[in-house]
Design an enzyme around this catalytic site. Structure first.
Site, short mmCIF file in Angstrom:
data_model
loop_
_atom_site.label_atom_id
_atom_site.label_comp_id
_atom_site.label_asym_id
_atom_site.label_seq_id
_atom_site.Cartn_x
_atom_site.Cartn_y
_atom_site.Cartn_z
N GLY A 1 10.00 -19.95 14.13
CA GLY A 1 10.83 -20.43 15.25
C GLY A 1 11.96 -19.47 15.60
O GLY A 1 12.12 -18.42 14.98
N LEU B 1 15.21 -19.59 15.19
CA LEU B 1 16.17 -19.33 14.12
C LEU B 1 15.47 -18.81 12.86
O LEU B 1 15.91 -17.86 12.22
CB LEU B 1 16.89 -20.65 13.80
N ASP C 1 4.93 -21.91 8.09
CA ASP C 1 4.89 -22.43 9.45
C ASP C 1 3.53 -23.05 9.68
O ASP C 1 2.58 -22.78 8.94
CB ASP C 1 5.13 -21.29 10.47
N ILE C 2 3.45 -23.85 10.73
CA ILE C 2 2.16 -24.47 11.06
C ILE C 2 1.22 -23.45 11.71
O ILE C 2 0.02 -23.62 11.75
CB ILE C 2 2.38 -25.71 11.96
N ASP D 1 1.78 -27.50 7.10
CA ASP D 1 2.03 -28.61 8.02
C ASP D 1 2.98 -29.55 7.28
O ASP D 1 2.58 -30.26 6.36
CB ASP D 1 0.70 -29.30 8.35
N TYR E 1 15.23 -36.33 20.64
CA TYR E 1 15.60 -35.26 19.70
C TYR E 1 16.98 -35.55 19.10
O TYR E 1 17.18 -35.48 17.88
CB TYR E 1 15.60 -33.93 20.46
#
Ligand code: AKB
Length: 317
Positions: A13, A15, A36-37, A51, A141
């Site tokens: 991502g 960050l 990560d996925i 996941d 969110y």
């Protein structure tokens, strides 16, 4: 002395991809596990496909490497979240609770959980929003982050799990692209300028929001994680102040160096989200408890952003 083994969830991502490099410098390349996925074929270091909605997979990685610290960065952000509210709630909460749950009674002794200015809503003062203002977030969110902050505090109180958290403002950096957020424009605008394209902004010219430069955001995260446990007084999440900017101010700063750069304002559904968020935040708790102090302002950030993006797109050395 035991060695720290750090697991980053959401390492691809905005960050995560930058944080990983800093953590590798501190802990050594083999002691940082990026996960990560999505696979990253070009990743330099240790990478695990993960996941985080699957608690067994997280537990397997913790056991495999004897992980001592987790940075859990995976989440669906504010704008994308509004397109899939229930999925966002389910994913954000499930991943977070999985991380907290696997960390108790394990080798993990510290967890980082990112929160956001999205936890604020109309009931908090918009200017200099205090740490402990009433939170009535309007996005799913924001609701998931506000709930997450309380869960973090709960796991600390009940299990003594050392979870630390920052309420990030919009993060502006040249290294990576944001995705699905309301503050994304503040990165996109620099890319457009350097690519010699005009920019269509999805927020109004005068929409002030709290922002922070990536270098400062990463340093804050690491400084918070390195602070002695007894100094961490806020167990929900720390406000992190830096700049308070609107699109027009960023545009003007860029235009000084790119006189032909033009902007057009076409506010969309993200305007409503931004209007609910603070314009600036009070971060005195972070300053007092762990010595937070931002180093970059609009001018110094813009110089670095444009220089680095010129190198990226136009290969000026
Ligand atoms: C978003 O815009 O959703 C994020 C945030 C402020 O948490 N960048």
């Amino acid at each position: 002395m035991s060695e720290d083994i750090v697991l980053v969830i959401g390492a691809r991502g905005q960050l995560g991809s930058v944080l990983i490099k800093e953590l590798q410098k501190i802990y050594g390349i083999t002691n940082v596990i990026a996960s990560d996925i999505y696979l990253d074929h070009n990743f330099e270091g240790v990478f695990e496909l993960l996941d985080a909605t699957d608690i067994t997979s997280i537990r397997t990685i913790i056991k495999k490497y004897s992980v001592t610290q987790i940075y859990h960065l995976a989440a669906i952000l504010s704008a994308k979240g509004e397109q899939h509210p229930l999925k966002t709630w389910e994913l954000n909460i499930k991943m977070m609770l999985n991380v907290f749950e696997v960390s108790i009674n394990s080798t993990v002794n510290k967890v980082f959980f990112p929160s956001s200015i999205a936890v604020y809503g109309t009931k908090a003062p918009l200017q200099n929003s205090p740490q402990s203002a009433f939170l009535n977030p309007a996005t799913v969110y924001g609701i998931s982050k506000a709930a997450g902050e309380n869960w973090a505090q709960y796991y600390f109180n009940k299990y003594d799990l050392d979870i630390r958290s920052i309420r990030y403002p919009g993060v502006i950096g040249y290294q990576s692209m944001p995705g699905g957020g309301t503050t994304d424009y503040a990165v996109d605008i620099y890319h457009s300028a350097v690519k010699r394209e005009n920019y269509k902004c999805f927020l109004k010219a005068d929409t002030k929001l709290p922002m922070v430069f990536m270098e400062d955001a990463i340093r804050a995260t690491i400084e918070l994680m390195q602070t002695p446990k007894e100094n961490i007084k806020t167990r929900t999440s720390y406000n992190l102040g830096s700049m308070s900017l609107n699109p027009s101010e960023i545009y003007e700063a860029i235009k000084k160096q790119y006189p032909s750069f033009e902007i057009e304002y076409q506010p969309d559904f993200r305007q409503v989200i931004a209007d609910n968020w603070p314009k600036s935040i009070d971060d005195k708790e972070a300053r007092n408890d762990w010595g937070w102090e931002p180093k970059f302002n609009l001018k110094s950030m813009t110089i670095v952003m444009l220089e680095k993006l010129e190198e990226k797109y136009n290969k000026i050395n």
